[in-house]
Design an enzyme around this catalytic site. Structure first.
Site, PDB file in Angstrom:
ATOM      1  N   LYS A  51      44.576  75.551  58.088  1.00 60.16           N
ATOM      2  CA  LYS A  51      43.413  76.249  57.556  1.00 60.16           C
ATOM      3  C   LYS A  51      43.423  77.763  57.805  1.00 60.16           C
ATOM      4  O   LYS A  51      42.777  78.517  57.073  1.00 60.16           O
ATOM      5  CB  LYS A  51      42.139  75.655  58.163  1.00 60.16           C
ATOM      6  N   SER A 305      48.693  68.003  58.383  1.00 59.32           N
ATOM      7  CA  SER A 305      47.802  69.145  58.175  1.00 59.32           C
ATOM      8  C   SER A 305      46.989  69.568  59.395  1.00 59.32           C
ATOM      9  O   SER A 305      46.442  70.669  59.411  1.00 59.32           O
ATOM     10  CB  SER A 305      46.848  68.857  57.008  1.00 59.32           C
TER      11      SER A 305
END
Length: 503
Positions: A51, A305
C-alpha cells in the site's frame, strides 16, 4: 486509457519509500500443485504491505501548500501505514481515521510513524465518511486508499517489476481485491504490455463487491462485509477502479475463510513468513483456479500483498487451516453405548490420525461422538462416512458445517431435556473492547438463555451461539426482536449437529 496509465506507472514516484521486492519461486507449492508458482513478496516492504506505493505516489505529487496543511485518509490499516510513512518522509502532518475493529498491531504501527490516529465506526465505510468531514473542516488533502489515478499507478508498479524481471511466458497473475486499486493498476499495465497474461482477481466470500459488481455491470453496494480479510473488506469498489477492472480483468475468484487459512499455512511452509488473510488471498485464489481449470505445467504469479497479522488471530488460522486444505474430516458418529463399542470404532478407523475427539454420556443406549480425523484428500471424508455407515454406525459429515466447526466442537455432550422450546441462533458482531458486554445488554431479558457459547478467535468479529427458550405463542415477538437487534444472525435450530449433540 491503457496508455495513459502505462505512462503514469512508468513515471510513478514510489522508490523513495518502497523497494523492488523479490519474485520468489515457491518450491513446496509448485511441487504440490504441479505448476511453476511464484510469489511477489510485497509483504517485505517497510510497512509489510504494497500500500505504500500508491500512497507515496499520490502524496509526492501534492503541492507545497497542500503538504503544509497535511493529509488525511481512512484505512483499515495497511494504507494507513503507507500514508504515515510517506508523511514522515515528506515531513507533513497525517491524520488517519481507522475503524474501531482495526487490529492493535496496525494502530500501533501507524502511531509509531508519527501519524495522528482517529478511531471511528465499525467498518471502513464509517471511517471514510468521518474522514471526509474532517477533511472539509480542517482543509486537509484526502489520500484515497484505492480510488485515485495516482494511487492506482503506484500499485501498478508491481506489475512493471514482475514483467521487467520475468521475461518467460506467464499464464496468470493473481491479485487480492478490496476496492480494486491493486487489481486495476496491475491489469491495466499487464494488458498493455503482455495481453496474453491472464489477470485474476481474488476476493473473500463475504466481501465480494468486485465480483458482484462485474456480474451486474455496475457497482454494487454490499449490506455488510466480513472482516476476517480486513485489508480487503469494502462494501463498494471504486468509481475509478471499476471500469478499469471491467475492461482488463479476465476472471474473478471468491474463496472462503478456510481456504484463506490454508493459504496462509501454504506460504508459511514455503517461506516461513506469515501473511495476513488479505495477503494470502492470491494464493487461495490460485489454488482454486488450478483446480477449476485442471491446470498443469504453467507459470503462475501471486501477489503476497501484506503481512500485518494480528498474532492472536493465529489461533483461528491454525484451527481452520487443515479443514481449508481438506486435510481434516469432522464427523459425528453414533455408536452403541455398550462395552467394547468404542474399541471397535477405533479399530475401524485403522491407522488414521485422530485430531479431535469429544464424547459425553447422555443416553443409556447410544453414544454420540464428535471426531476429527486427518485426511489426505477431499474425497476421504465421504469414504470414511460410507465405511462407518456400512458397519452400522450412523455418521454425519460435519466438515463443511460452520456451526459445528466454530462452536459445537467446544460444547459437545450437552443435551438438556429441561430446555423446552429452545431456539438456537448464531450471531456475529464487530470485535472490540466491551463488544461482548454490549451484545449481552442488547439481548435484553425477554427470554431465558438456555445455551451460550462465545470464544474470541483472534479475528475482527466475535461469534456467539445462543439458545433461547421461546414459547410458540411468542415467536412473532421474537422475530421482531431479531430484526431490531442490529446484528447479523443465522437460525441454527434445525442444524443436524445441534440436534445430535445439544438439542
Amino acid at each position: 486509457m491503457k496508455n495513459d496509465y502505462v505512462k503514469r506507472i512508468n513515471e510513478a514516484r514510489v522508490y523513495d519509500v518502497a523497494k523492488k521486492t523479490p519474485l520468489e519461486f515457491q518450491t513446496y507449492l509448485s511441487s504440490r500443485f504441479h505448476n511453476q508458482i511464484f510469489l511477489k513478496r510485497e509483504d517485505l516492504q517497510p510497512v509489510f504491505s504494497f500500500k505504500l506505493r500508491g500512497a507515496y505516489n499520490k502524496m509526492a505529487g501534492l503541492s507545497k501548500p497542500q503538504l503544509d496543511k497535511g493529509v488525511i485518509t481512512a484505512s483499515a490499516g495497511n494504507h494507513a501505514q503507507g500514508v504515515a510513512l510517506s508523511a514522515q518522509k515528506l515531513g507533513c502532518r497525517a491524520v488517519i481515521v481507522m475503524p474501531t475493529t482495526t487490529p492493535l498491531i496496525k494502530i500501533d504501527a501507524v502511531k509509531h510513524r508519527g501519524a495522528e490516529v482517529v478511531l471511528w465506526g465499525d467498518s471502513y465505510s464509517d471511517a471514510y465518511q468521518h474522514a471526509l468531514e474532517i477533511e472539509k473542516k480542517e482543509g486537509l488533502t484526502f489520500v484515497h486508499p484505492y480510488d485515485d489515478p495516482d494511487v492506482i499507478a503506484g500499485q501498478g508498479t508491481i506489475a512493471k517489476e514482475i514483467l521487467d524481471e520475468y521475461k518467460k511466458p506467464i499464464h496468470a497473475i493473481f491479485c487480492c481485491v478490496g476496492g480494486g486499486g491493486l487489481l486495476a493498476g496491475m491489469a491495466t499495465y499487464i494488458k498493455a504490455m503482455r495481453p496474453e497474461i491472464k489477470v485474476i482477481g481474488v476476493e473473500a466470500k463475504d466481501a465480494e463487491a468486485m465480483s458482484l459488481s462485474l456480474k451486474a455491470g455496475k457497482r454494487v453496494v454490499l449490506d455488510q462485509v466480513g472482516l476476517f480479510a480486513d485489508g480487503a473488506a469494502v462494501k463498494e469498489v471504486g468509481q475509478v477502479t471499476f471500469p478499469l477492472c471491467q475492461a482488463y480483468v479476465d476472471e474473478m475468484i471468491v474463496v472462503d475463510n478456510d481456504a484463506i487459512c490454508a493459504a496462509i499455512k501454504d506460504v508459511f511452509e514455503d517461506t516461513r513468513s506469515i501473511l495476513e488473510p488479505a495477503g494470502a488471498l492470491s494464493v487461495a485464489g490460485m489454488k482454486a483456479y488450478i483446480k477449476k481449470h485442471n491446470l498443469k505445467d504453467e507459470t503462475l504469479v501471486g501477489i503476497a500483498s501484506g503481512a500485518n497479522m494480528n498474532f492472536d488471530r493465529l489461533r483461528f488460522v491454525a484451527e481452520r487451516a487443515e479443514i481449508g486444505e481438506k486435510r481434516e474430516a469432522v464427523l459425528a458418529v453414533t455408536i452403541p453405548e455398550t462395552p467394547g463399542a468404542f474399541k471397535n470404532f477405533c479399530r475401524l478407523l485403522g491407522q488414521r490420525n485422530i485430531t479431535e475427539f469429544n464424547y459425553r454420556f447422555s443416553d443409556p443406549k447410544k453414544a454420540h461422538i464428535y471426531v476429527g480425523l486427518a485426511t489426505n484428500d477431499k474425497d476421504e471424508p465421504s469414504q470414511i462416512k460410507a465405511m462407518l455407515d456400512k458397519e452400522g454406525l450412523p455418521t454425519i459429515d460435519l466438515t463443511n458445517n460452520e456451526v459445528a466447526k466454530l462452536h459445537l466442537r467446544h460444547l459437545v455432550g450437552g443435551h438438556s431435556p429441561q430446555a423446552k422450546n429452545e431456539m438456537v441462533f448464531r450471531f456475529e458482531f464487530p470485535e472490540k473492547p466491551g463488544a461482548l458486554m454490549k451484545f449481552l445488554e442488547t439481548m435484553g431479558h425477554n427470554w431465558n438463555i438456555s445455551l451460550f457459547h462465545y470464544r474470541n478467535h483472534g479475528a475482527d468479529f466475535g461469534r456467539v451461539l445462543v439458545g433461547m427458550q421461546v414459547p410458540p405463542e411468542d415467536e412473532i415477538n421474537f422475530e421482531v426482536f431479531l430484526n431490531q437487534l442490529g446484528y447479523p444472525s443465522w437460525d441454527e435450530t434445525d442444524n443436524p449437529a445441534y440436534k445430535l449433540f445439544l438439542g
